[in-house]
Design a protein around this motif. Structure first.
Motif, mmCIF file in Angstrom:
data_model
loop_
_atom_site.group_PDB
_atom_site.id
_atom_site.type_symbol
_atom_site.label_atom_id
_atom_site.label_comp_id
_atom_site.label_asym_id
_atom_site.label_seq_id
_atom_site.Cartn_x
_atom_site.Cartn_y
_atom_site.Cartn_z
ATOM 1 N N ASN A 211 -43.327 -46.553 16.766
ATOM 2 C CA ASN A 211 -44.277 -47.344 15.972
ATOM 3 C C ASN A 211 -43.547 -48.239 14.978
ATOM 4 O O ASN A 211 -43.919 -49.410 14.783
ATOM 5 N N PHE A 214 -42.145 -51.309 16.785
ATOM 6 C CA PHE A 214 -43.189 -52.291 17.079
ATOM 7 C C PHE A 214 -43.678 -52.989 15.805
ATOM 8 O O PHE A 214 -43.941 -54.203 15.813
ATOM 9 N N GLN A 215 -43.809 -52.259 14.728
ATOM 10 C CA GLN A 215 -44.269 -52.850 13.473
ATOM 11 C C GLN A 215 -43.328 -53.939 12.969
ATOM 12 O O GLN A 215 -43.748 -54.846 12.253
ATOM 13 N N GLU A 255 -50.382 -47.991 24.040
ATOM 14 C CA GLU A 255 -51.402 -48.257 23.024
ATOM 15 C C GLU A 255 -51.234 -49.639 22.419
ATOM 16 O O GLU A 255 -52.207 -50.249 21.947
ATOM 17 N N ARG A 256 -50.011 -50.134 22.424
ATOM 18 C CA ARG A 256 -49.726 -51.452 21.859
ATOM 19 C C ARG A 256 -49.628 -52.534 22.930
ATOM 20 O O ARG A 256 -49.154 -53.644 22.672
ATOM 21 N N SER A 258 -47.690 -52.602 25.522
ATOM 22 C CA SER A 258 -46.307 -52.864 25.891
ATOM 23 C C SER A 258 -45.818 -51.819 26.878
ATOM 24 O O SER A 258 -46.613 -51.122 27.508
#
Length: 337
Positions: A211, A214-215, A255-256, A258
């Protein structure tokens, strides 16, 4: 590492095959223009049909190729690039590069010898050289300085530096002391925190670190599923991340919107990564028949980066790279071939 400078073509050959897309729709994202321009290609390789077309006119509108026809003079006053003496191809794609890092040397502490500022400049050079060799899109599969690849990608997109379109992973997801760590020096040496941004100890840690990547701009995720040839203290065939840990990364990526690729040499690590849901395997050197069948069934891509083995054997031997690296390279290269 398989950085851009290690993969350059002979520049004279590159000039002859530099893509129409590389010129017409610059990968370094120049400001959009309403100008229409043309390229005259002596030979044009149609990669979809597998044929070579003779004397073609390529039309570019607003930075995009919109038309390919037999050559006829363009409208008076139009911009024309005359490549009638050359063979033109679409931009090449390299699915395994490490642009935002220093070159590999015989010093295992090499990554510690370069500041973040120097890595930024080295990355810009690698990007420029890679584009000049005809590669207009690359998958950058990791760097030791976290987000150096993301910063390079963004600089290219802004037009600050010339380079290919980049997909970046931000940092390696790896176990402590694993194939994605800087290793091989005294145990009391402290590695900078930004070189350990993706080090994980369990599945929950994987979720948090993925996470985090990705952030901060990662396009996709790179797992180090097994040991690495160029990391001392690791064995290429040994699995490092567990299947549960790798699946945690796949879940977050999905979930993102990707996906995940896994560095994996050993057959067990390769199959665990595929069961966990990765989309591609980097190296796949020691894959077995069961792993090949699984890849076909699941539609997993195998990115074999074959040139690495030759480069390490040649340059590494001449420069006296550590013996265990050369040994692992020989073992994995022979098996991969």
């Amino acid at each position: 590492m398989a950085n851009g400078s290690a993969r350059l073509m002979n520049l004279r050959i590159a000039a002859a095959v530099l893509a129409a897309l590389a010129w017409a729709a610059p990968a370094w994202a120049a400001p959009a223009s309403s100008e229409t321009s043309y390229v005259r290609a002596g030979k044009l390789i149609d990669t979809e049909k597998g044929v070579v077309l003779l004397d073609r006119r390529i039309r570019i509108d607003n930075g995009r190729v919109v038309e390919v026809k037999p050559y006829a003079p363009p409208p008076a006053g139009a911009t024309l690039v005359d490549w009638s003496a050359y063979t033109v191809i679409p931009g090449l794609i390299d699915m395994h590069v490490h642009l935002a890092d220093a070159d590999e040397t015989n010093n295992v502490a090499e990554p510690l010898l370069h500041s973040t500022e120097e890595i930024a400049l080295i990355g810009a050079r690698h990007a420029r050289e890679t584009l000049a060799a005809g590669f207009t899109s690359v998958h950058d599969v990791g760097c030791f300085r976290a987000f150096a690849d993301v910063a390079l990608r963004d600089a290219i997109n802004r037009g600050d530096v010339p380079g290919p379109r980049m997909s970046a992973v931000g940092a390696y997801i790896t176990v402590p002391g694993g194939g994605g760590e800087v290793t091989g020096f005294a145990p009391d040496v402290k590695v900078p925190d930004d070189m350990r941004a993706g080090v994980v100890v369990d599945a929950a840690d994987v979720t948090q670190k993925v996470n985090y990547l990705f952030q901060h701009g990662a396009d996709s995720i790179k797992l180090i599923a097994t040991g690495a040839v160029l990391a001392q203290g690791t064995e290429a065939g040994q699995q490092e991340l567990t299947e549960e840990e790798m699946h945690a990364a796949v879940v977050v990526a999905a979930e993102r919107g990707s996906w995940v690729t896994a560095h994996a040499h050993g057959a067990g690590g390769i199959k665990a990564a595929m069961r966990a849901g990765v989309r591609s395997i980097e190296h796949a050197s020691l894959i077995d028949d069961e792993g090949i069948a699984m890849a076909k069934t699941k539609g997993v891509y195998l990115d074999m980066d074959i040139y690495n083995g030759d480069y390490i054997a040649d340059v590494g031997t001449k420069e006296g790279w550590p013996a265990d690296m050369l040994r692992k390279n020989l073992e994995t290269t022979d098996a991969q071939r």
